[in-house]
Write an enzyme that holds these catalytic residues in place. Structure first.
Site, PDB file in Angstrom:
ATOM      1  N   LYS A   1       0.857  -1.183   0.000  1.00  0.00           N
ATOM      2  CA  LYS A   1       0.000   0.000   0.000  1.00  0.00           C
ATOM      3  C   LYS A   1       0.895   1.234   0.000  1.00  0.00           C
ATOM      4  O   LYS A   1       2.075   1.170   0.397  1.00  0.00           O
ATOM      5  CB  LYS A   1      -0.892   0.011   1.237  1.00  0.00           C
TER       6      LYS A   1
ATOM      7  N   GLY B   1     -20.764   7.212   4.945  1.00  0.00           N
ATOM      8  CA  GLY B   1     -19.886   7.640   3.863  1.00  0.00           C
ATOM      9  C   GLY B   1     -20.480   7.371   2.494  1.00  0.00           C
ATOM     10  O   GLY B   1     -20.801   6.234   2.160  1.00  0.00           O
TER      11      GLY B   1
ATOM     12  N   GLY C   1     -19.024   8.153  -0.620  1.00  0.00           N
ATOM     13  CA  GLY C   1     -18.045   8.340  -1.679  1.00  0.00           C
ATOM     14  C   GLY C   1     -18.382   7.467  -2.866  1.00  0.00           C
ATOM     15  O   GLY C   1     -19.504   6.972  -3.013  1.00  0.00           O
TER      16      GLY C   1
ATOM     17  N   VAL D   1     -17.600   4.396  -3.639  1.00  0.00           N
ATOM     18  CA  VAL D   1     -18.044   3.054  -3.279  1.00  0.00           C
ATOM     19  C   VAL D   1     -19.318   3.110  -2.436  1.00  0.00           C
ATOM     20  O   VAL D   1     -20.273   2.370  -2.690  1.00  0.00           O
ATOM     21  CB  VAL D   1     -16.939   2.294  -2.526  1.00  0.00           C
TER      22      VAL D   1
ATOM     23  N   TYR E   1     -21.740   5.306  -2.229  1.00  0.00           N
ATOM     24  CA  TYR E   1     -22.971   5.657  -2.938  1.00  0.00           C
ATOM     25  C   TYR E   1     -23.405   4.523  -3.858  1.00  0.00           C
ATOM     26  O   TYR E   1     -24.598   4.196  -3.950  1.00  0.00           O
ATOM     27  CB  TYR E   1     -22.809   6.951  -3.735  1.00  0.00           C
TER      28      TYR E   1
END
Length: 343
Positions: free
Chosen positions: A80, A177, A179, A181, A183
């Site tokens: 990452k 949240g 965002g 993903v 939504y």
């Protein structure tokens, strides 16, 4: 800053700190384990409060990618990267070119892709400096829809196991949240007949959710105590902690955020409270599964593999019931077994 004695250090193979004065790039790249193949994991851009916070995030996220890729059956190791900065105001072509050069210096040990604060156009800029980028435009592209699909299927698996229901009609879900993903997940849930309670920082996204999805809006701090069946954390991590766990009324935690547990012991608390937890790196693996088809991309094949998340989670839930262990511990043990066999 301690590395080897850091609480989140888990025998990582390599941690690289990157600074480019000209572009202002400050980044950390962590390669956790390459037993299964080159480390693959997205890049997150976030205005961390301090370097320690950024280091903790990248160490935890990279370890999660190792286990995520192993349980998804991918020939990838775990890695990452994080860029310290505000994605709304500090992005530039020079910055992402510098990031691309940093990734290239690892010679293919690590492939990056998009994550929070990063989009495909950013990755395409970095790609000009290195072939070691994934989720490219014209290939697998934006992984968000597949992450959302996998999370939706994971919620279905959790509802099946915990509530013995095959349908989500009437199931109340609190989504934290909205965002890319989050939504998209809400759209899946709405079509399935679920009742949505949502929160987000964006007034525009909240208005959309109200108009398009008939969602109930609540404040950021009120999302935890809603009278719902499922709490779906879809923002940043560590939302399951000593402060929030006593507030939960949901009997299922299943969302797409990474590092949802502030500490491993919070998984034990969820188990003791009778709350079923879908391990984050299992339920949110849809995006990296889609990326794994990048070379000869086929959307149907990618979706078919994403749909296996449902069965993987049911296996974890059943083993957790049998063993009495938290679901996160069971998932970790399964992943380590796969990696050990490869070694």
């Amino acid at each position: 800053m301690a590395i080897f004695s850091h609480p989140s250090f888990d025998e990582h193979e390599q941690v690289m700190f990157v600074h480019d004065k000209a572009s202002g790039l400050k980044a950390i790249i962590a390669v956790h384990d390459t037993t299964m193949g080159p480390a693959v994991g997205g890049c997150r851009m976030w205005p961390y409060d301090n370097d320690e916070e950024a280091l903790t995030d990248v160490l935890r996220l990279s370890r999660g990618m190792t286990y995520k890729n192993a349980l998804a059956g991918l020939e990838f190791g775990g890695g990452k990267s994080v860029i310290i900065g505000d994605p709304s105001s500090e992005k530039s072509e020079a910055l992402f070119r510098a990031f691309g050069r940093a990734v290239h210096s690892l010679g293919g040990r690590y492939y990056s892709a998009e994550d929070v604060g990063i989009n495909t156009s950013d990755i395409m800029i970095a790609h000009q400096e290195t072939p070691y980028m994934a989720g490219l435009e014209g290939k697998s592209g934006d992984p968000s829809p597949y992450t959302a699909l996998g999370t939706y299927l994971g919620i279905k698996a959790a509802v099946k196991h915990q509530l013995n229901k095959d349908s989500l009609a009437g199931i109340r879900v609190a989504v934290q949240g909205l965002g890319h993903v989050g939504y998209s997940l809400c759209e899946h849930l709405h079509r399935a007949g679920a009742k949505l309670v949502v929160c987000d920082l964006s007034a525009e996204q909240l208005d959309r959710a109200t108009t398009e999805l008939d969602a109930e809006i609540v404040g950021l701090d009120a999302i935890y105590c809603q009278d719902v069946d499922v709490y779906a954390p879809c923002a940043l991590g560590a939302t399951l902690n000593d402060h929030t766990l006593p507030q939960l009324k949901a009997t299922i935690v299943a969302g797409c955020a990474n590092n949802q547990l502030a500490e491993p012991r919070h998984g034990e608390i969820l188990r003791d409270k009778g709350i079923l937890y879908a391990p984050d790196y299992v339920i949110n693996a849809g995006g990296i599964i889609n990326v794994s088809f990048e070379r000869d991309y086929n959307a149907d094949s990618a979706e078919a593999k994403v749909r296996k998340i449902y069965d993987t989670l049911l296996t974890i839930f059943n083993e957790a019931d049998r063993s009495g262990k938290p679901t996160g511990v069971v998932a970790d043990e399964m992943a380590r077994k796969i990696i050990s066999a490869q070694r």
